[in-house]
Design an enzyme around this catalytic site. Structure first.
Site, PDB file in Angstrom:
ATOM      1  N   GLY A 196       0.809  -1.224   0.000  1.00 56.14           N
ATOM      2  CA  GLY A 196       0.000   0.000   0.000  1.00 56.14           C
ATOM      3  C   GLY A 196       0.836   1.265   0.000  1.00 56.14           C
ATOM      4  N   VAL A 200       1.229   3.477   2.371  1.00 60.39           N
ATOM      5  CA  VAL A 200       2.025   3.612   3.599  1.00 60.39           C
ATOM      6  C   VAL A 200       3.055   2.487   3.704  1.00 60.39           C
ATOM      7  CG1 VAL A 200       1.918   3.604   6.130  1.00 60.39           C
ATOM      8  CG2 VAL A 200       0.188   4.838   4.826  1.00 60.39           C
ATOM      9  N   ARG A 235      -4.610 -10.880  -3.065  1.00 59.16           N
ATOM     10  CA  ARG A 235      -4.491 -10.232  -4.377  1.00 59.16           C
ATOM     11  C   ARG A 235      -3.041  -9.878  -4.724  1.00 59.16           C
ATOM     12  NH1 ARG A 235      -8.397  -6.417  -3.246  1.00 59.16           N
ATOM     13  NH2 ARG A 235      -6.835  -5.008  -2.426  1.00 59.16           N
ATOM     14  N   SER A 236      -2.282  -9.472  -3.715  1.00 59.18           N
ATOM     15  CA  SER A 236      -0.902  -9.032  -3.949  1.00 59.18           C
ATOM     16  C   SER A 236       0.129 -10.122  -3.687  1.00 59.18           C
ATOM     17  CB  SER A 236      -0.578  -7.843  -3.052  1.00 59.18           C
ATOM     18  OG  SER A 236      -1.344  -6.727  -3.420  1.00 59.18           O
ATOM     19  N   ARG A 288      -6.380   2.927  18.867  1.00 58.06           N
ATOM     20  CA  ARG A 288      -5.755   4.175  19.342  1.00 58.06           C
ATOM     21  C   ARG A 288      -6.308   4.682  20.664  1.00 58.06           C
ATOM     22  NH1 ARG A 288      -6.214   7.045  13.581  1.00 58.06           N
ATOM     23  NH2 ARG A 288      -4.424   6.060  12.564  1.00 58.06           N
ATOM     24  N   CYS A 308      -2.656  10.654  10.870  1.00 62.46           N
ATOM     25  CA  CYS A 308      -1.643  11.512  10.218  1.00 62.46           C
ATOM     26  C   CYS A 308      -1.843  13.001  10.509  1.00 62.46           C
ATOM     27  CB  CYS A 308      -1.642  11.263   8.716  1.00 62.46           C
ATOM     28  SG  CYS A 308      -3.275  10.983   8.012  1.00 62.46           S
ATOM     29  N   SER A 325      -3.294  10.778  -0.846  1.00 64.76           N
ATOM     30  CA  SER A 325      -2.559   9.573  -0.446  1.00 64.76           C
ATOM     31  C   SER A 325      -2.979   9.088   0.938  1.00 64.76           C
ATOM     32  CB  SER A 325      -1.049   9.821  -0.486  1.00 64.76           C
ATOM     33  OG  SER A 325      -0.720  10.917   0.341  1.00 64.76           O
ATOM     34  N   HIS A 360      -0.134  16.730   3.889  1.00 62.52           N
ATOM     35  CA  HIS A 360      -1.306  17.411   4.425  1.00 62.52           C
ATOM     36  C   HIS A 360      -0.883  18.800   4.921  1.00 62.52           C
ATOM     37  CE1 HIS A 360      -3.182  13.581   4.204  1.00 62.52           C
ATOM     38  NE2 HIS A 360      -3.436  13.345   5.468  1.00 62.52           N
TER      39      HIS A 360
END
Ligand code: 25A
Ligand code: L14
Length: 354
Positions: A15, A17, A42-43, A102, A131, A161, A260
């Site tokens: 991905g 990140v 899939r990957s 978190r 982020c 992103s 950002h």
């Protein structure tokens, strides 16, 4: 004596990140003994380069964590809920980049420049903050330490992103399509809607992002804020250890690929001059002061992308309140907002066990 080295797993390795995590581990020379790349079926079978050799992506399942010392998760909350506790049971320390844990009481939520002390007590799982929260707090922590922040108003300008590799492809494809449609007639060149509204079941972003701004990140909650906005409030209170801190956020997506930006207004308990704030930020860890408006120097996402520090500028008194400051920040959401912060946490963890 040889330096101790660790078996590392990256979950969500393919991905936006995850690929940045591999770069950061390599750049910072994290002492990797073995590397295990995990993603969806899939990957599986894809190969990714790390430290000059190729590593094959394997499908995620619990057994893959046998023998792993450090697992960096960035494959979304659903995968973290399903697999992070199992990784811990199999002996790994997990740094989780999703929102799953978190706010859990016994899970430290850590920005190394802000609250490294929170790492001293963990039970195998450490959460990486959102982020936008990380980028904001790297800039605000020194001001909070000096004058105690009581209230924060923040508006974000978040890059695509943040929503992953597929959202980056959405911006790219829509922009190409829009430029084909747009006749170069100066007055009439408005970019017409490309997508029907409410296409979230088809595209990762809920509206057209090319030539647009979308005040909608993550889902809407019953109080009419989005989850992204409430994460900023709740995570900030936990990281700063200030349960009564007031915060109101508006989070918007802008057509930027990486980094950002945030407009931030703070109200402090004690007075804090612009000069003092600048002096504090000039020597704050993880911060680069970019605040010379006479030379048009202020933080920009294109300058912040690819860097690990948070750019801070436009510092001025908020003239609408007694003790207030306004500022503008830009930071790379994939690096300090995600991968770099996670690897820094892993570095602190191995320092403590070395
Ligand atoms: O809503 P959620 O579940 O919480 O997810 C949030 C999303 O936000 C990103 C992350 O996107 C995630 O998908 N994200 C999460 N935390 C973040 C943070 N802190 C964050 N973004 C910023 N900051 P992402 O694209 O960055 O990463 C997704 C990774 O997760 C892997 N993954 C997905 N499902 C999985 C899984 N891994 C294990 N088991 C699962 N069930 C995902 O791997 C990726 O590594 P992948 O195998 O799906 O491969 C992604 C590659 O394949 C391409 N692709 C995507 N969809 C398709 C596709 N190719 C073909 N067909 C498709 N349908 C992508 O381009 C990518 O290269
Ligand atoms: O909570 O879409 O870490 O920009 C970070 C990226 C939530 C979504 C998180 C985005 C995610 C956000």
């Amino acid at each position: 004596m040889a330096k101790k080295r660790y078996n590392v797993a990256v979950v969500g390795a393919t991905g936006a990140v995850g690929t940045e995590m591999l770069k950061v581990l390599e750049e910072r020379r994290f002492p990797v003994k073995g590397l295990r790349l995990l993603a969806s079926a899939r990957s599986a079978g894809r190969r990714l380069a790390f430290n000059g050799s190729w590593h094959t992506v394997e499908p995620l399942n619990g057994r893959r964590f046998n023998g792993i010392d450090v697992a960096l998760f960035s494959a979304g909350a659903v995968r973290s809920l399903a697999f992070a506790p199992e990784a811990v049971r199999r002996g790994a320390v997990v740094v989780d980049n999703s929102s799953a844990f978190r706010l859990a009481e016994r899970v430290p939520l850590v920005v190394p420049e802000v609250n490294p002390q929170a790492l001293t007590r963990h039970e195998g799982l450490i959460a990486n903050p959102n982020c936008s929260t990380i980028i904001m707090l790297v800039a605000l922590a020194p001001l909070h330490a000096a004058a105690r922040i009581r209230r924060i108003i923040v508006a974000t300008y978040q890059s695509v992103s943040g929503a992953g590799a597929k959202a980056m492809a959405q911006l790219y494809d829509e922009t190409r399509q829009a430029l084909r449609q747009c006749t170069v007639n100066s007055v009439q060149c408005t970019v017409k809607p490309i997508l029907a509204p409410r296409t979230s079941h088809l595209t990762p972003l809920p509206q057209q992002i090319a030539f647009n701004v979308i005040p909608h990140i993550d889902r809407f909650l019953s109080n009419r804020y989005t989850k992204e906005e409430m994460k900023m409030a709740q995570e900030t209170r936990k990281i700063l250890g200030e349960p009564a801190l007031a915060l109101s956020a508006t989070c918007a997506r802008v057509p930027v690929f990486v980094a950002h930006s945030e407009a931030i207004w703070i109200e402090t308990e004690r007075p804090l001059t612009v000069e003092r704030a600048r002096a504090l930020l000039r020597r704050a860890p993880g911060v680069r002061l970019v605040d010379d408006v006479a030379r048009h120097a202020y933080p920009l996402p294109i300058a912040a992308a690819g860097r690990d520090d948070v750019l801070v500028g436009r510092i001025r008194r908020d003239e609408s309140v007694k003790h207030g400051l306004a500022l503008w920040v830009s930071g790379d959401n994939l690096r300090k907002g995600a991968a770099t912060n996670a690897v820094q946490i892993a570095e602190l963890l191995i320092q403590r066990t070395a």
